[in-house]
Design a protein around this motif. Structure first.
Motif, PDB file in Angstrom:
ATOM      1  N   GLU A  59       0.326  19.888  -6.316  1.00 15.21           N
ATOM      2  CA  GLU A  59       0.782  20.122  -4.954  1.00 15.21           C
ATOM      3  C   GLU A  59       0.293  18.935  -4.126  1.00 15.21           C
ATOM      4  O   GLU A  59      -0.904  18.683  -4.050  1.00 15.21           O
ATOM      5  N   VAL A  60       1.217  18.199  -3.530  1.00 16.55           N
ATOM      6  CA  VAL A  60       0.834  16.934  -2.885  1.00 16.55           C
ATOM      7  C   VAL A  60       1.128  16.947  -1.382  1.00 16.55           C
ATOM      8  O   VAL A  60       2.197  17.384  -0.956  1.00 16.55           O
ATOM      9  N   THR A  61       0.153  16.460  -0.598  1.00 19.65           N
ATOM     10  CA  THR A  61       0.340  16.313   0.848  1.00 19.65           C
ATOM     11  C   THR A  61       0.009  14.878   1.248  1.00 19.65           C
ATOM     12  O   THR A  61      -1.011  14.337   0.818  1.00 19.65           O
ATOM     13  N   ARG A  86       0.830  -1.207   0.000  1.00 20.61           N
ATOM     14  CA  ARG A  86       0.000   0.000   0.000  1.00 20.61           C
ATOM     15  C   ARG A  86       0.871   1.267   0.000  1.00 20.61           C
ATOM     16  O   ARG A  86       0.526   2.262  -0.640  1.00 20.61           O
ATOM     17  N   ALA A  87       2.002   1.214   0.715  1.00 24.62           N
ATOM     18  CA  ALA A  87       2.903   2.374   0.720  1.00 24.62           C
ATOM     19  C   ALA A  87       3.496   2.590  -0.671  1.00 24.62           C
ATOM     20  O   ALA A  87       3.655   3.730  -1.123  1.00 24.62           O
ATOM     21  N   LEU A  88       3.817   1.499  -1.366  1.00 29.26           N
ATOM     22  CA  LEU A  88       4.335   1.630  -2.737  1.00 29.26           C
ATOM     23  C   LEU A  88       3.285   2.266  -3.648  1.00 29.26           C
ATOM     24  O   LEU A  88       3.594   3.172  -4.431  1.00 29.26           O
ATOM     25  N   ALA A  89       2.034   1.803  -3.533  1.00 31.10           N
ATOM     26  CA  ALA A  89       0.956   2.380  -4.346  1.00 31.10           C
ATOM     27  C   ALA A  89       0.819   3.869  -4.046  1.00 31.10           C
ATOM     28  O   ALA A  89       0.709   4.704  -4.948  1.00 31.10           O
ATOM     29  N   ALA A 148       0.226   7.964 -14.282  1.00 27.97           N
ATOM     30  CA  ALA A 148      -0.091   9.282 -14.839  1.00 27.97           C
ATOM     31  C   ALA A 148      -1.500   9.293 -15.427  1.00 27.97           C
ATOM     32  O   ALA A 148      -2.230  10.286 -15.309  1.00 27.97           O
ATOM     33  N   THR A 149      -1.886   8.178 -16.040  1.00 32.94           N
ATOM     34  CA  THR A 149      -3.228   8.082 -16.610  1.00 32.94           C
ATOM     35  C   THR A 149      -4.283   8.129 -15.509  1.00 32.94           C
ATOM     36  O   THR A 149      -5.309   8.797 -15.639  1.00 32.94           O
ATOM     37  N   ILE A 206       1.638   7.010  -6.804  1.00 33.99           N
ATOM     38  CA  ILE A 206       0.666   8.047  -7.159  1.00 33.99           C
ATOM     39  C   ILE A 206       1.226   9.425  -6.796  1.00 33.99           C
ATOM     40  O   ILE A 206       1.167  10.368  -7.589  1.00 33.99           O
ATOM     41  N   VAL A 207       1.794   9.523  -5.598  1.00 32.90           N
ATOM     42  CA  VAL A 207       2.340  10.785  -5.099  1.00 32.90           C
ATOM     43  C   VAL A 207       3.408  11.349  -6.040  1.00 32.90           C
ATOM     44  O   VAL A 207       3.367  12.517  -6.427  1.00 32.90           O
TER      45      VAL A 207
END
Lengths: 159, 159, 159
Positions: free
Chosen positions: B35-37, B18-21, C144-145, B25-26
């Motif tokens: 801008e990611v949090t 789950r951390a890899l997923a 990205a998609t 995405i991040v």
């Protein structure tokens, strides 16, 4: 920008830790003035089930209800449950740190006007009727109601 | 349309997969200019914990910290962990396929300006202080900060 | 307000219960006229894998594919699986209640125009090629998609 004033959560999981995370977010959002709806589905129904096994509806439902005991006070942890020891330790720690219990968080959210919807599909699958759920549950509805709420929400989460 | 330029994730889970997923995405979103949090809560704190057990805060916290070892390099899989064998195989496979490790993904996200927030409620429950977390963590904050961020975000996910 | 007309789901989990929840939401949203995309990643690939083990790509991939059997008909429950007994009971109950199976829900979603995307990163990690997936999968693409789709969506969920 009014869209951002609503939060809708599907609570699919029936574990103490995930339910705590759900109700922490829910109570925070409600106290910030957001309109909050929680849609309880599948194992999430256990969070709003009255404690004890549920009977009726034939042998399979009875067997499932025995193995899948409900009630906010009886939920296991998703990890480190260890036959209940981990769950016992976490609960003791929460008490020691003067954190509210899940039951208290549920009551608090209700007093803040959070809407509780139980998923009809899961209820009929598991043989759960309205009187087997805690009175905090406002209504029973299907996925269409969730989609309608989520469409209007600035934040939608699946927990 | 500026709303769509922000992504906020609650990382509740402490498992490698789950951390890899989450970090895939991040990093993708950050490289696309979003801008990611990431808000680390409950088991998700393990992802940003320094390796090794954490002590202090009384016997229950010590016991929990022993059973709940942190560190991005030590996380189990959510399925097929098999006492570590499945996790070992997946890591070997990732290496063979020249995929970045979780630690590398975390460093990459940081170099792209991703904001890391550790949940204060979980930290006080588990006895985790700022110096027990990796330096990539920017700050500690409660659920209100998450709700504020998510309200402004085009995408909000609970992982 | 057109933003609210899209729903994007990351299906990360490979369990029957979570896949059922996913496709119930998906079919409901599609029948309400929403444009729906499901992005299958990690264990979620099992939901769209052809049944049976997958071989090739070296010993580690072969071992993992043997332990991680795919196919919508073969998924375990996330809880109460009990070596398959719980899953068998839930499936019997669904049949008795005349609920559609997961395979039927997948076909229905396809007939409603739901887009199926398989994550390329997971596919190359697990040695899964397009011909090992069910024909309902439209394409293979990276994170990205997903981010692009989710940015345009009124509802984005991680399941």
């Amino acid at each position: 920008m009014e869209k951002k004033e609503k939060l809708t959560i599907v609570l699919f999981s029936g574990e103490l830790d995930r339910a705590l995370a759900c109700f922490n977010i829910v109570n925070t959002a409600a106290s910030m003035g957001m309109e909050v709806t929680v849609f309880f589905t599948f194992w999430g129904l256990n969070v709003v089930a009255r404690p004890g096994p549920r009977f009726g509806g034939g042998p399979i439902k009875s067997m499932l209800s025995l193995m899948n005991r409900g009630g906010a006070a009886n939920l296991p942890l998703s990890r480190l449950n260890m036959g209940g020891i981990g769950t016992f330790l976490i609960k003791r720690l929460m008490k020691k740190e003067k954190m509210p219990t899940l039951e208290e968080l549920i009551r608090l959210s209700k007093s803040q006007g959070v809407k509780f919807i139980a998923c009809t599909t899961t209820c009929s699958l598991m043989g759960v009727t309205k009187d087997l759920l805690i009175p905090e549950v406002d209504s029973m509805a299907g996925a269409a109601t969730f989609v309608e709420e989520a469409r209007d929400s600035g934040i939608s989460l699946f927990i």
